[in-house]
Design a protein around this motif. Structure first.
Motif, mmCIF file in Angstrom:
data_model
loop_
_atom_site.group_PDB
_atom_site.id
_atom_site.type_symbol
_atom_site.label_atom_id
_atom_site.label_comp_id
_atom_site.label_asym_id
_atom_site.label_seq_id
_atom_site.Cartn_x
_atom_site.Cartn_y
_atom_site.Cartn_z
ATOM 1 N N UNK A 151 -1.844 -2.052 -15.276
ATOM 2 C CA UNK A 151 -2.548 -1.337 -14.219
ATOM 3 C C UNK A 151 -1.554 -1.011 -13.105
ATOM 4 N N UNK A 152 -1.572 0.254 -12.662
ATOM 5 C CA UNK A 152 -0.688 0.676 -11.568
ATOM 6 C C UNK A 152 -1.539 1.005 -10.354
ATOM 7 N N UNK A 153 -1.454 0.176 -9.336
ATOM 8 C CA UNK A 153 -2.312 0.316 -8.170
ATOM 9 C C UNK A 153 -2.202 1.689 -7.494
ATOM 10 N N UNK A 154 -0.997 2.223 -7.282
ATOM 11 C CA UNK A 154 -0.912 3.500 -6.551
ATOM 12 C C UNK A 154 -1.688 4.635 -7.221
ATOM 13 N N UNK A 155 -1.759 4.646 -8.553
ATOM 14 C CA UNK A 155 -2.453 5.732 -9.242
ATOM 15 C C UNK A 155 -3.830 5.296 -9.744
ATOM 16 N N UNK A 156 -4.168 4.007 -9.532
ATOM 17 C CA UNK A 156 -5.479 3.467 -9.905
ATOM 18 C C UNK A 156 -5.795 3.680 -11.385
ATOM 19 N N UNK A 157 -4.778 3.493 -12.219
ATOM 20 C CA UNK A 157 -4.933 3.691 -13.667
ATOM 21 C C UNK A 157 -4.091 2.682 -14.418
ATOM 22 N N UNK B 16 1.943 -11.615 -10.272
ATOM 23 C CA UNK B 16 1.276 -10.347 -9.943
ATOM 24 C C UNK B 16 1.388 -9.295 -11.018
#
Lengths: 179, 179
Positions: free
Chosen positions: B58-64, B134
């Motif tokens: 999961x990549x937080x900046x792109x929410x995907x 994390x």
């Protein structure tokens, strides 16, 4: 999934916004994420006869002149196709006869939401380039396979250009350029 | 060439630093440049038998959740080769038998100095992944050409992965994997 618990607005610039989020991670523990928000961009692989039209420009963040495919930032609410056609004309003076979208890429999803829409276009010369204020761009036309060689030899350092050219090669070699 | 006249330090984060420069442009006029400084990163295309070992996270900046080649940030003073070997082992549990550098890419040179060093490696399984705090990473092994198909069909959205896989293909198809 990571859930934002608190967003701190750090910077509201012309090109980027910077946020720092306290987030809840998958296992319920907490951490921080630094995020660079960007409105997104387009890039075009413009094919004219057997050549590709590239642009050379100085990039301040890396302190180097880079050879790239034409590209530019999306304006508020702008359709990526329209942006691709506009940026192509502004940066090179060429216009698209045919244009197709060949991909979407996140440039650096670990810290940024910037997405680039990549297009492949058949182009023809039309007029003089009309770069934006602060853009100093030199047009460079090179045969497709020469650009592939520059990529393999490490002479092209721009990520969207490497991805865009190698992705275009799949379409051109597959005969889809004759559609 | 653009010359920095004044640098304003905006943000000093764990992953990025943000600066705003007043710059002198090529024609002597002045403008501003927003710059995201990053320590640089590595990414590895790990080939095991006829498959490539990818990671899903999961990549937080792109929410995907994105499917990517293993990658990680350079530590202060760390050699990119050492970093590639370390990140590969941490994220996948595989170790490199052979490794070669195949490129260096700027991910977004319009606003960031982030450079990714790309490696191609022959790997073997060694132990369990040991992700950083994390990081929640799922390992996915797929045949090389299946990944190329995922790229062409727009299912792989990470720029370094698209560039790294298509660049690796040039080396693997050229027979250089037998060196």
């Amino acid at each position: 999934m990571e859930k934002s618990l608190k967003c701190e607005n750090i910077f509201n610039g012309n090109i980027i916004k910077v946020e720092r989020h306290r987030v809840e991670l998958q296992d319920g523990s907490e951490s921080y994420r630094e995020v660079v928000r960007h409105k997104g961009a387009v890039a075009v692989v413009p094919v004219f006869e057997d050549k590709v039209v590239l642009v050379k420009q100085f990039r301040f963040p890396v302190n180097e002149e880079l050879l790239e495919i034409p590209a530019g930032k999306l304006e508020e609410g702008e359709d990526p196709y329209d942006c691709a056609i506009r940026e192509l004309k502004e940066e090179t003076g060429f216009v698209a006869q045919e244009i197709q979208k060949i991909g979407e890429l996140y440039t650096s999803p670990g810290f940024s939401d910037e997405k680039i829409h990549i297009f492949l276009a058949r182009v023809v010369p039309y007029g003089e380039p009309e770069p934006d204020f602060g853009e100093f761009i030199e047009k460079v036309e090179l045969p497709f396979q020469d650009i592939v060689k520059l990529i393999i030899s490490g002479k092209i350092l721009d990520g969207k250009t490497v991805a865009g050219i190698l992705l275009s090669e799949k379409y051109l070699s597959g005969g889809e350029e004759n559609d």
